[in-house]
Enzyme design. Structure first.
Site, PDB file in Angstrom:
ATOM      1  N   ASP A 247      55.408  47.070  62.048  1.00 45.07           N
ATOM      2  CA  ASP A 247      54.609  46.882  62.969  1.00 45.07           C
ATOM      3  C   ASP A 247      55.163  47.406  64.473  1.00 45.07           C
ATOM      4  O   ASP A 247      56.235  47.828  64.350  1.00 45.07           O
ATOM      5  CB  ASP A 247      54.460  45.129  63.024  1.00 45.07           C
ATOM      6  CG  ASP A 247      53.579  44.748  64.340  1.00 45.07           C
ATOM      7  OD1 ASP A 247      52.693  45.004  64.538  1.00 45.07           O
ATOM      8  OD2 ASP A 247      54.197  43.769  65.107  1.00 45.07           O
TER       9      ASP A 247
ATOM     10  N   ASP B 216      54.115  46.374  68.236  1.00 42.72           N
ATOM     11  CA  ASP B 216      54.281  45.352  69.391  1.00 42.72           C
ATOM     12  C   ASP B 216      55.069  44.090  68.738  1.00 42.72           C
ATOM     13  O   ASP B 216      54.571  43.258  67.855  1.00 42.72           O
ATOM     14  CB  ASP B 216      53.230  44.730  70.051  1.00 42.72           C
ATOM     15  CG  ASP B 216      52.209  45.955  70.622  1.00 42.72           C
ATOM     16  OD1 ASP B 216      52.570  46.336  71.830  1.00 42.72           O
ATOM     17  OD2 ASP B 216      51.479  46.486  69.819  1.00 42.72           O
TER      18      ASP B 216
ATOM     19  N   ASP C 127      56.619  41.002  62.853  1.00 40.29           N
ATOM     20  CA  ASP C 127      56.967  39.551  63.599  1.00 40.29           C
ATOM     21  C   ASP C 127      56.063  38.535  63.526  1.00 40.29           C
ATOM     22  O   ASP C 127      56.284  37.441  64.083  1.00 40.29           O
ATOM     23  CB  ASP C 127      57.257  40.204  65.204  1.00 40.29           C
ATOM     24  CG  ASP C 127      55.713  40.390  65.767  1.00 40.29           C
ATOM     25  OD1 ASP C 127      55.107  41.367  65.226  1.00 40.29           O
ATOM     26  OD2 ASP C 127      55.496  39.751  66.659  1.00 40.29           O
TER      27      ASP C 127
END
Length: 221
Positions: free
Chosen positions: A14, A16, A177
């Site tokens: 991922d 961001d 995240d």
């Protein structure tokens, strides 16, 4: 490398909240868009809890917060266009790599493991950020939230990437995240790694039960 990664032949990250902290620039673009439609700014703290589902949803959340109700379709679309124009001209002024991210990227690259980015951010913004941070050369490519008809938490983007490289899902890892990353990875049959410092709507990502939780991506290599 960490033993969870034994036999891994593809690493999907991922962007961001995992590799980069992009909220300062996202928040500036959200606030600029809100000002364009004569609404009060949101501020960085709120935006941190809103990111993760793509830019349109981000703007819808910002508008709902400012208005006290869900925005109309046309109003949301127009405000989203303001956001896109602003963010396109300021995608990486204050965005920074998280500590440990560069070490992880270099570690996978040194071992010859292909690296790919799958993000819900619009694809057009991915390359400028990677180039500005000097890390684009470590990745084989990237998919944004608008690259395919489906995006995370749907497993389709991850399966698309594993098929491109001819790698079985069980030999790939999704590193993210948020619960969307873990859900997509699990549904695709990938191994899953999570970091706790990113954007998960104020919830602990450990609740999503990733296969591995690390404080820093450097722990992987």
């Amino acid at each position: 490398m960490h033993h969870l990664l034994d036999g891994v032949h593809l690493a999907v990250f991922d962007l961001d909240g995992t590799l980069v902290d992009s909220v300062p620039d996202l928040a500036a673009a959200v606030d600029a868009a809100l000002q364009e439609v004569a609404l009060p700014v949101a501020g960085e703290a709120k935006v941190r809890d809103w990111v993760g589902n793509g830019s349109r949803v981000l703007i819808e959340r910002a508008l709902a917060d400012a208005l006290g109700e869900e925005p109309g379709e046309a109003f949301a679309a127009a405000t989203h266009e303001h956001f896109l124009r602003w963010y396109a001209s300021h995608p990486c002024e204050h965005t920074r790599l998280y500590p440990g991210a560069l070490e992880a990227i270099k570690g996978f690259w040194a071992r010859g493991i292909p690296q790919y980015i799958v993000t819900n951010k619009p694809e057009a913004f991915v390359c400028p950020i990677l180039e500005t941070l000097g890390i684009n050369g470590y990745f084989e490519g990237w998919l944004g939230g608008d690259s395919l008809t489906r995006r995370k938490p749907d497993p389709a983007p991850l399966l698309h990437v594993s098929q491109r490289f001819g790698v079985e899902p069980a030999q790939a890892v999704m590193i993210g995240d948020s619960r969307h990353d873990i859900a997509a990875g699990r549904a695709a049959g990938f191994r899953t790694v999570a970091v706790p410092y990113g954007y998960n709507h104020g919830e602990p990502v450990a609740a999503s039960q990733p296969d591995l939780l690390v404080e820093s991506l450097a722990q992987l290599v």
